[in-house]
Design a protein around this motif. Structure first.
Motif, PDB file in Angstrom:
ATOM      1  N   LEU A  47      -1.889   5.680  -4.062  1.00 50.79           N
ATOM      2  CA  LEU A  47      -3.166   6.366  -3.867  1.00 50.79           C
ATOM      3  C   LEU A  47      -3.849   5.890  -2.594  1.00 50.79           C
ATOM      4  O   LEU A  47      -4.451   6.691  -1.861  1.00 50.79           O
ATOM      5  N   GLN A  48      -3.755   4.592  -2.320  1.00 53.49           N
ATOM      6  CA  GLN A  48      -4.336   4.075  -1.083  1.00 53.49           C
ATOM      7  C   GLN A  48      -3.610   4.610   0.140  1.00 53.49           C
ATOM      8  O   GLN A  48      -4.239   4.960   1.149  1.00 53.49           O
ATOM      9  N   LEU A  49      -2.289   4.696   0.057  1.00 51.38           N
ATOM     10  CA  LEU A  49      -1.523   5.278   1.161  1.00 51.38           C
ATOM     11  C   LEU A  49      -1.935   6.720   1.401  1.00 51.38           C
ATOM     12  O   LEU A  49      -2.095   7.158   2.554  1.00 51.38           O
ATOM     13  N   LEU A  50      -2.099   7.473   0.326  1.00 48.40           N
ATOM     14  CA  LEU A  50      -2.473   8.878   0.443  1.00 48.40           C
ATOM     15  C   LEU A  50      -3.854   9.026   1.060  1.00 48.40           C
ATOM     16  O   LEU A  50      -4.057   9.862   1.949  1.00 48.40           O
ATOM     17  N   ARG A  51      -4.792   8.237   0.613  1.00 49.28           N
ATOM     18  CA  ARG A  51      -6.176   8.392   1.080  1.00 49.28           C
ATOM     19  C   ARG A  51      -6.381   7.901   2.499  1.00 49.28           C
ATOM     20  O   ARG A  51      -7.024   8.568   3.321  1.00 49.28           O
TER      21      ARG A  51
END
Length: 254
Positions: A23-27
């Motif tokens: 999720l952090q990579l995506l955001r």
């Protein structure tokens, strides 16, 4: 869980930790090395990502979110919108091409489809040099995965699809088209296609999609599935805020 006979086997990193990293990579769109820390290495994130792709985890997550939205709020499938969006792809890759709007640099085009509210129903990836109209047929094929459809469906399209070929394609599928005409100003012929344009903006808020360094189409689609699931859940909470009540409801809509 079996243990190593010598007692030196490292335990498997929790899926929750890796999912939070995804999720952090995506955001934020940062590299795997930048997001790695003592709890999870970059290699573990990549390996778990590929494992989940093979198992269809990201696609299933998007399907669950879409089914929940359809059950609680209801998808507006009698009117859908399709449009293309170009983003940067500095690393090239399987679905990258020369961007006509970025001085020929590598770019990624997605042909996205949404329902009448803007809930993402799927997308087709291609190089930035592909025309939107050429991606319309494979994009509409995604409707087959949605189960029973209304008898009367209107497809809202912009002027880039204004051609006899597009109208023939829609007629073959039993779909009605509301297509903007070339040469006419948009406010005069504004239709419901702004929903898909808003959804593109929601997707571009995830930095990994706005500037894509991934090279494999399967990985890009996985991140899109994760983003679409997030968008769908957010929209469900917003719409259910005024129509449903449940225990432990948050004090404000996120």
């Amino acid at each position: 869980m079996p243990t190593h006979p010598l007692g030196c086997h490292r335990p498997r990193i929790s899926d929750r930790i890796v999912f939070d990293k995804m999720l952090q990579l995506l955001r934020f769109g940062c590299s795997y090395q930048a997001i790695a820390d003592t709890t999870c290495s970059a290699t573990t994130i990549r390996n778990r990502r590929d494992e989940w792709i093979r198992l269809g985890v990201f696609a299933e997550l998007r399907r669950i979110a879409l089914d929940a939205y359809d059950r609680i709020a209801g998808l507006l499938l009698d009117r859908i919108a399709v449009d293309g969006s170009i983003t940067k792809a500095p690393g090239g890759g399987e679905v990258a091409g020369r961007s006509p709007v970025d001085r020929g640099k590598q770019g990624l085009k997605r042909s996205g489809m949404t329902d009448g509210y803007g809930i993402p129903l799927g997308r087709v990836l291609a190089g930035a040099n592909r025309h939107d109209s050429a991606l319309l047929a494979p994009t509409l094929d995604l409707l087959d995965d949605l189960g029973p459809l209304p008898d009367d469906i209107t497809v809202h399209l912009d002027a880039g699809y204004d051609s006899a070929k597009t109208r023939a394609l829609l007629a073959e599928r039993g779909l009605r088209g509301r297509i903007a005409h070339k040469g006419e100003k948009a406010p005069i012929q504004a239709s419901q296609r702004w929903h898909v344009e808003r959804t593109h903006a929601w997707q571009n808020a995830f930095q990994r999609l706005a500037r894509c360094y991934e090279r494999r189409a399967t990985v890009i689609n996985a991140f899109f599935d994760l983003a679409d699931a997030t968008i769908t859940v957010r929209s469900l909470i917003r719409r259910a805020w005024t129509t449903h009540r449940w225990s432990h409801r948050p004090h404000r809509c996120p």
